[in-house]
Design a protein around this motif. Structure first.
Motif, PDB file in Angstrom:
ATOM      1  N   ALA A   1     -23.060  -6.279  20.842  1.00 48.12           N
ATOM      2  CA  ALA A   1     -22.493  -6.327  19.538  1.00 48.12           C
ATOM      3  C   ALA A   1     -23.781  -6.439  18.751  1.00 48.12           C
ATOM      4  O   ALA A   1     -24.420  -6.121  17.248  1.00 48.12           O
ATOM      5  CB  ALA A   1     -21.669  -6.440  19.437  1.00 48.12           C
ATOM      6  N   PHE A   2     -24.134  -7.924  19.315  1.00 42.57           N
ATOM      7  CA  PHE A   2     -25.538  -8.590  18.346  1.00 42.57           C
ATOM      8  C   PHE A   2     -26.392  -7.758  18.585  1.00 42.57           C
ATOM      9  O   PHE A   2     -27.102  -8.063  17.268  1.00 42.57           O
ATOM     10  CB  PHE A   2     -25.649 -10.310  19.133  1.00 42.57           C
ATOM     11  N   ALA A   3     -26.853  -7.232  20.205  1.00 40.18           N
ATOM     12  CA  ALA A   3     -28.216  -6.595  20.097  1.00 40.18           C
ATOM     13  C   ALA A   3     -28.251  -5.843  18.949  1.00 40.18           C
ATOM     14  O   ALA A   3     -29.467  -5.588  17.986  1.00 40.18           O
ATOM     15  CB  ALA A   3     -28.188  -5.967  21.097  1.00 40.18           C
ATOM     16  N   PHE A   4     -27.138  -4.605  18.769  1.00 34.89           N
ATOM     17  CA  PHE A   4     -27.251  -3.324  17.757  1.00 34.89           C
ATOM     18  C   PHE A   4     -26.848  -4.016  16.447  1.00 34.89           C
ATOM     19  O   PHE A   4     -27.895  -3.600  15.483  1.00 34.89           O
ATOM     20  CB  PHE A   4     -25.948  -2.635  18.042  1.00 34.89           C
ATOM     21  N   ALA A   5     -26.308  -4.700  16.055  1.00 33.47           N
ATOM     22  CA  ALA A   5     -26.173  -5.574  14.668  1.00 33.47           C
ATOM     23  C   ALA A   5     -27.510  -5.863  13.670  1.00 33.47           C
ATOM     24  O   ALA A   5     -28.120  -5.498  13.082  1.00 33.47           O
ATOM     25  CB  ALA A   5     -24.657  -6.621  14.645  1.00 33.47           C
ATOM     26  N   LEU A   6     -27.990  -7.304  15.133  1.00 32.52           N
ATOM     27  CA  LEU A   6     -29.473  -7.725  14.722  1.00 32.52           C
ATOM     28  C   LEU A   6     -30.489  -6.444  14.657  1.00 32.52           C
ATOM     29  O   LEU A   6     -31.671  -6.300  14.252  1.00 32.52           O
ATOM     30  CB  LEU A   6     -30.043  -8.303  15.443  1.00 32.52           C
ATOM     31  N   GLN A   7     -30.411  -5.634  15.480  1.00 32.68           N
ATOM     32  CA  GLN A   7     -31.313  -4.190  15.271  1.00 32.68           C
ATOM     33  C   GLN A   7     -31.061  -3.785  13.814  1.00 32.68           C
ATOM     34  O   GLN A   7     -31.965  -3.039  13.771  1.00 32.68           O
ATOM     35  CB  GLN A   7     -30.999  -3.198  16.333  1.00 32.68           C
ATOM     36  N   ARG A   8     -29.729  -3.410  13.220  1.00 32.73           N
ATOM     37  CA  ARG A   8     -29.725  -2.748  12.123  1.00 32.73           C
ATOM     38  C   ARG A   8     -29.964  -3.759  11.282  1.00 32.73           C
ATOM     39  O   ARG A   8     -29.951  -3.243   9.858  1.00 32.73           O
ATOM     40  CB  ARG A   8     -28.088  -2.523  12.411  1.00 32.73           C
ATOM     41  N   ALA A   9     -30.300  -4.867  11.141  1.00 33.78           N
ATOM     42  CA  ALA A   9     -30.575  -5.702  10.371  1.00 33.78           C
ATOM     43  C   ALA A   9     -32.652  -5.759  10.506  1.00 33.78           C
ATOM     44  O   ALA A   9     -32.896  -7.035   9.485  1.00 33.78           O
ATOM     45  CB  ALA A   9     -29.938  -6.895  10.353  1.00 33.78           C
ATOM     46  N   GLY A  10     -32.570  -5.130  11.088  1.00 38.29           N
ATOM     47  CA  GLY A  10     -34.369  -5.744  11.655  1.00 38.29           C
ATOM     48  C   GLY A  10     -34.775  -6.635  12.150  1.00 38.29           C
ATOM     49  O   GLY A  10     -36.102  -7.098  11.542  1.00 38.29           O
ATOM     50  N   VAL A  11     -33.931  -7.171  12.523  1.00 38.53           N
ATOM     51  CA  VAL A  11     -34.003  -8.632  13.403  1.00 38.53           C
ATOM     52  C   VAL A  11     -34.765  -8.333  14.785  1.00 38.53           C
ATOM     53  O   VAL A  11     -33.972  -7.965  15.783  1.00 38.53           O
ATOM     54  CB  VAL A  11     -33.362  -9.280  13.586  1.00 38.53           C
ATOM     55  N   GLY A  12     -36.296  -8.545  14.654  1.00 34.61           N
ATOM     56  CA  GLY A  12     -37.095  -7.934  16.327  1.00 34.61           C
ATOM     57  C   GLY A  12     -36.985  -9.399  16.685  1.00 34.61           C
ATOM     58  O   GLY A  12     -36.550  -9.784  16.674  1.00 34.61           O
ATOM     59  N   GLY A  13     -37.335  -9.128  17.976  1.00 36.21           N
ATOM     60  CA  GLY A  13     -38.067  -9.965  19.044  1.00 36.21           C
ATOM     61  C   GLY A  13     -36.702 -10.327  19.171  1.00 36.21           C
ATOM     62  O   GLY A  13     -36.412 -11.533  19.405  1.00 36.21           O
ATOM     63  N   VAL A  14     -35.659  -9.651  19.888  1.00 39.40           N
ATOM     64  CA  VAL A  14     -34.249  -9.700  20.638  1.00 39.40           C
ATOM     65  C   VAL A  14     -34.306  -9.622  22.048  1.00 39.40           C
ATOM     66  O   VAL A  14     -34.672  -8.605  22.214  1.00 39.40           O
ATOM     67  CB  VAL A  14     -32.955  -9.436  19.457  1.00 39.40           C
ATOM     68  N   SER A  15     -34.083 -10.652  22.534  1.00 39.22           N
ATOM     69  CA  SER A  15     -33.604 -10.437  23.879  1.00 39.22           C
ATOM     70  C   SER A  15     -32.663 -11.362  24.748  1.00 39.22           C
ATOM     71  O   SER A  15     -31.852 -12.175  23.456  1.00 39.22           O
ATOM     72  CB  SER A  15     -35.294 -10.989  24.527  1.00 39.22           C
TER      73      SER A  15
END
Length: 486
Positions: free
Chosen positions: A49-63
């Motif tokens: 859920a966090f990976a998808f939500a951060l993606q849609r918030a434009g926060v890249g560099g997520v691992s």
């Protein structure tokens, strides 16, 4: 003549993603020496859920990392979870957030039809595991399996504060860096399985285990098994032991009844649920303490599952006072009656003691706890709740002593350690709708302000014009009803 292609069950999901449009470009400035903007510890339902939500918030560099070797052994649904169905309502918002075409109902109906979905009362455990695997695939979420966070420390001297991470990747040590940490790592994420001291000897000799541990139930066939605890996980473990051929299963509950009052249900309405973090500490403590005092209610079908077996025996008002290992068995006395068991399962919950997590032990003394913030009346005292971290509005750690560890605000907790703060088990499906967006908003805000100088320069930069006067000059009014000649 060619046959028609089979219908694509994911068509509506793919169409929803198309209409949603591509995710915003990563707006977080890169910094030398920083590998990740956000490291999510745990690749299960909330990590996804966090990976998808951060993606849609434009926060890249997520691992996203997970200690399990592969997806089939990640999380609990195909490993330690032993219920047939999830314990929550089937229509709750899950990792899909507001994109309903990516939700469980859409996924299930695309494969089995609307009538099939209408016919189920709750979601099947293995169906949920299959759905989560599909969700990660269709949203492009990559989980780095076989990767465990062993320890970390803050780096405050760099251009932007971040953490130095010590990872174990397939048995090898690796060092990486990240600006934000999210612990979405399950029921033991802020502590450890609680095993009563009286069972420690049996555990050490392989004659007892916690429900959170791997248990070889097939090996219990023909054995006499004890289960200690009265919550859902205890009943589920008892059921699997019976279904695996145990000769007898005795379940011991310290209360004089099975907890059957779903007290959390009366505060599940939007007004209270959506604004819970704004409530006074005394109110939040009261709800958490009341919930623990009345006990976790097992689903009716979990109780019915064991009652089908004549070799199931329920003991009420039956706390264990001691246990010894004798001749390869665990021996205990309850109500002056002596019992010998071949194996004992502890369904005794989890602690919130941060020092019991190896990766958190180094910061445990710096973190603000509920016992540091609030002193309840004697009739509501609960030492386990008191040990829980007192979290901020973005579910971040706070300093016990102001000014000693400001970097704690960059560590976000999304596991049951946050129960006293939010009033429900973080990480369970009911928590996703409200609290995943809250954490993402805080992370987005913090990353923006940490680089505000760079964003100011970006947003105040000269912007080239899209067109000049040559585009509209011929239409400029010259007076007297005249326009410039074309």
């Amino acid at each position: 003549m060619t046959s028609a292609s089979p219908p694509n069950p994911d068509r509506s999901a793919l169409e929803a993603l198309r209409l949603l449009g591509p995710a915003p470009a990563n707006w977080v400035p890169a910094h030398e020496g920083v590998d990740h903007n956000v490291l999510v510890v745990g690749g299960g339902q909330t990590g996804s859920a966090f990976a998808f939500a951060l993606q849609r918030a434009g926060v890249g560099g997520v691992s996203v990392i997970d200690a399990a070797p592969d997806a089939s052994r990640s999380g609990v649904w195909l490993t330690r979870a032993r219920m047939h169905k999830l314990r929550t309502l089937k229509n709750l918002v899950g990792p899909e957030g507001p994109v309903v075409a990516l939700g469980f109902q859409a996924w299930y109906e695309a494969r089995h039809g609307q009538e099939a979905y209408a016919a189920i009362d709750r979601i099947g455990r293995t169906d949920w595991a299959a759905y989560l695997d599909w969700f990660r695939g269709i949203t492009g979420t990559t989980v780095r399996y076989g990767t465990r966070l062993a320890s970390f420390e803050p780096v405050q001297s760099a251009a932007v504060p971040h953490f130095r991470l010590h990872l174990e990747v397939d048995g090898q040590t690796r060092t990486e860096t990240a600006r934000k940490l999210i612990f979405a790592n399950g029921v033991a994420g802020s502590g450890a399985p609680f095993v009563p001291e009286l069972l420690s000897g049996a555990v050490n000799q392989g004659l007892a285990a916690h429900t959170g541990h791997a248990i070889d139930f097939d090996a219990l066939a023909g054995k006499k098994v004890a289960v200690v605890g009265g919550a859902a996980s205890a009943f589920d473990a008892a059921a699997v032991a019976l279904e695996s051929g145990a000769a007898a299963v005795h379940l011991f509950v310290r209360r004089d009844h099975i907890p059957a009052t779903p007290v959390a249900r009366v505060r599940g309405y939007p007004g209270l649920y959506d604004n819970y973090l704004s409530l006074p500490d005394a109110t939040r403590w009261h709800h958490a303490a009341r919930y623990r005092r009345l006990g976790t209610t097992p689903p009716t079908d979990s109780v019915q599952r064991v009652l089908k077996f004549p070799n199931f025996h329920l003991h009420l008002s039956a706390p264990w006072q001691g246990a010894q290992v004798q001749d390869g068995q665990v021996v205990t006395s309850v109500h002056d009656e002596r019992f010998h068991f071949d194996f004992v399962i502890a369904g005794t919950g989890y602690t919130h003691e941060l020092s019991q997590r190896p990766e958190l032990a180094g910061i445990a003394q710096l973190v603000l706890r509920w016992r540091d913030r609030y002193q309840p009346a004697p009739d509501e005292r609960d030492d386990e709740l008191g040990a829980a971290p007192y979290l901020g509005a973005g579910l971040e750690f706070l300093e016990k002593t102001p000014g000693t560890a400001p970097w704690l605000r960059d560590i976000h907790v999304y596991n049951p350690g946050g129960f006293a703060t939010v009033g429900l088990p973080l990480g369970d499906v009911p928590s996703i709708r409200g609290y995943v967006p809250a954490v993402v908003r805080r992370i987005s805000e913090d990353l923006l302000h940490a680089d505000l100088t760079l964003h100011e320069a970006r947003t105040r930069a000269d912007v080239p014009a899209d067109f000049g006067e040559e585009l509209y000059g011929v239409a400029v009014w010259q007076g007297g009803g005249r326009r410039l000649a074309a």
